[in-house]
Design a protein around this motif. Structure first.
Motif, PDB file in Angstrom:
ATOM      1  N   ASP A  19       0.817  -1.217   0.000  1.00  0.00           N
ATOM      2  CA  ASP A  19       0.000   0.000   0.000  1.00  0.00           C
ATOM      3  C   ASP A  19       0.852   1.268   0.000  1.00  0.00           C
ATOM      4  OD1 ASP A  19      -2.206  -1.626   0.007  1.00  0.00           O
ATOM      5  OD2 ASP A  19      -2.669  -1.374   2.126  1.00  0.00           O
ATOM      6  N   GLN A 125      -9.090  -0.538   6.892  1.00  0.00           N
ATOM      7  CA  GLN A 125      -8.268  -1.742   6.754  1.00  0.00           C
ATOM      8  C   GLN A 125      -7.788  -2.273   8.098  1.00  0.00           C
ATOM      9  OE1 GLN A 125      -4.074  -1.829   5.061  1.00  0.00           O
ATOM     10  NE2 GLN A 125      -5.210  -2.624   3.317  1.00  0.00           N
ATOM     11  N   ARG A 179     -10.589  -4.386   3.867  1.00  0.00           N
ATOM     12  CA  ARG A 179      -9.440  -5.305   3.875  1.00  0.00           C
ATOM     13  C   ARG A 179      -9.220  -6.040   2.553  1.00  0.00           C
ATOM     14  NH1 ARG A 179      -8.002  -6.112   9.323  1.00  0.00           N
ATOM     15  NH2 ARG A 179      -6.905  -8.030   8.829  1.00  0.00           N
ATOM     16  N   ARG A 181      -8.035  -6.775  -1.146  1.00  0.00           N
ATOM     17  CA  ARG A 181      -6.823  -6.266  -1.795  1.00  0.00           C
ATOM     18  C   ARG A 181      -6.839  -6.427  -3.315  1.00  0.00           C
ATOM     19  NH1 ARG A 181      -2.238  -5.416   0.922  1.00  0.00           N
ATOM     20  NH2 ARG A 181      -0.909  -6.644  -0.439  1.00  0.00           N
ATOM     21  N   GLN A 184      -5.664  -3.222  -5.049  1.00  0.00           N
ATOM     22  CA  GLN A 184      -4.230  -2.997  -4.882  1.00  0.00           C
ATOM     23  C   GLN A 184      -3.411  -3.941  -5.762  1.00  0.00           C
ATOM     24  OE1 GLN A 184      -6.497  -2.930  -2.328  1.00  0.00           O
ATOM     25  NE2 GLN A 184      -5.547  -2.191  -0.424  1.00  0.00           N
ATOM     26  N   ALA A 199      -0.298  -8.980   2.466  1.00  0.00           N
ATOM     27  CA  ALA A 199      -0.823  -8.120   3.534  1.00  0.00           C
ATOM     28  C   ALA A 199      -0.417  -8.729   4.862  1.00  0.00           C
ATOM     29  CB  ALA A 199      -2.339  -8.043   3.434  1.00  0.00           C
TER      30      ALA A 199
END
Length: 337
Positions: A19, A125, A179, A181, A184, A199
């Protein structure tokens, strides 16, 4: 020939995780000159092997950003003794911790004349520090109201000063929440970030089992030292009484680390004739627990469980040998953290 306009500077809090890398890429894409600050604490060290640093310098090189590392040591321990905004499920003072991190980034921002600070935080998150009220508290307490941009979620947050002043546009900011991803991972592919890290926390204080050991230390020692904190990171831990800790190594590397961390006054124990752990007794009453600690040390070794064996006990410059049998599990498991 017109002179190229000088890029405006921003400072990124770089954890090395995906991130924060994406936040840097987003700002670079929008024409900013990004410098990074990475924070070490006694509980989240780039070199601790827990994945929290993700080879931070390599990440900075990949992102083509200058990197400044800041170590929060004694002041971090002082904060942890009584965090203003409490602790999470482990022993993690996330709101106070993030405030300290942003305060360090603010100093760098002022030093280099940057416009604002960015981070890879994603709204929702993290349960303690990344919901809207906590983000607001962190900005206020680090005296950075309006000066923090969280590019991945900024489209869902109130406008920062940079947005109000036209330095960044809302349509270029992310709207990631929670949360998941997937977004991302898609962005990582688009930005060419290879092998994006998983993560995860990285801060040992968020781990429930480590949190138990950390809380015990802070309950029994007014101001823990870095040595005491480093000992928390290895071995099986036992609280034998209010003044005595007992730690048993789990492998060869931990055995060596225990030896390296031993201080004058500590007692080291090791099975003389069998492969097994190095153990350490620490505290004012340590000498009263030698026989018990010897039997537990033997229990975790390859020594026969029903016969007496010798444990070498090193106390300062003197070494004694204790003949004992392996402890029964019920005799010591109640002391384990």
């Amino acid at each position: 020939m017109t002179e190229e306009k000088e890029k405006k500077k921003v400072v990124a809090l770089l954890s090395g995780g995906l991130d924060s890398q994406l936040a840097v890429r987003m700002m670079q894409e929008q024409g900013f000159d990004v410098s990074a600050v990475a924070i070490k604490t006694p509980f989240c060290d780039f070199d601790c092997g827990r994945g929290c640093g993700f080879e931070i310098r390599e990440r900075a090189d990949d992102l083509n950003v200058n990197l400044k590392t800041v170590y929060l040591g004694d002041e971090y321990i002082e904060m942890l003794k009584n965090p203003k905004h409490g602790i999470g499920a482990g022993f993690n003072p996330c709101v106070d911790c993030r405030t300290m991190m942003f305060d360090a980034a603010k100093k760098h921002m002022e030093e280099i004349g940057a416009e604002f600070i960015i981070s890879g935080e994603v709204l929702g998150q993290r349960p303690m520090s990344q919901h809207a009220p906590s983000l607001h508290i962190i900005e206020n307490e680090s005296d950075l109201k309006g000066k923090i941009v969280r590019p991945l979620s900024a489209g869902l947050l109130p406008p920062s000063d940079a947005e109000k002043e036209g330095l960044i546009k809302r349509e270029n900011l992310g709207m990631i929440r929670g949360r998941q991803r997937k977004i991302q991972m898609k962005m990582a592919k688009e930005y060419g970030i290879e092998n994006p890290p998983n993560a995860g926390g990285g801060c040992l204080l968020t781990e429930p089992q480590f949190g138990i050991k950390a809380k015990d230390l802070f309950d029994h020692v007014e101001t823990p030292t870095i040595n005491e904190i480093d000992l928390l990171k290895i071995g099986r831990h036992f609280r034998l009484d209010e003044k005595t800790k007992f730690v048993v190594g789990r492998n060869k590397d931990e055995n060596e680390m225990i030896k390296a961390l031993a201080l004058p006054g500590d007692i080291l124990l090791e099975a003389r004739d069998y492969v097994g752990p190095v153990s350490i007794l620490r505290g004012d009453n340590a000498k009263y627990h030698i026989e018990f600690a010897s039997s537990v040390t033997l229990r975790y070794s390859d020594a026969p469980k029903t016969e007496s064996s010798i444990v070498s006990v090193k106390n300062g410059d003197s070494t004694q040998e204790v003949s004992t049998k392996c402890a029964e599990e019920q005799s010591y498991i109640k002391f384990r953290m």
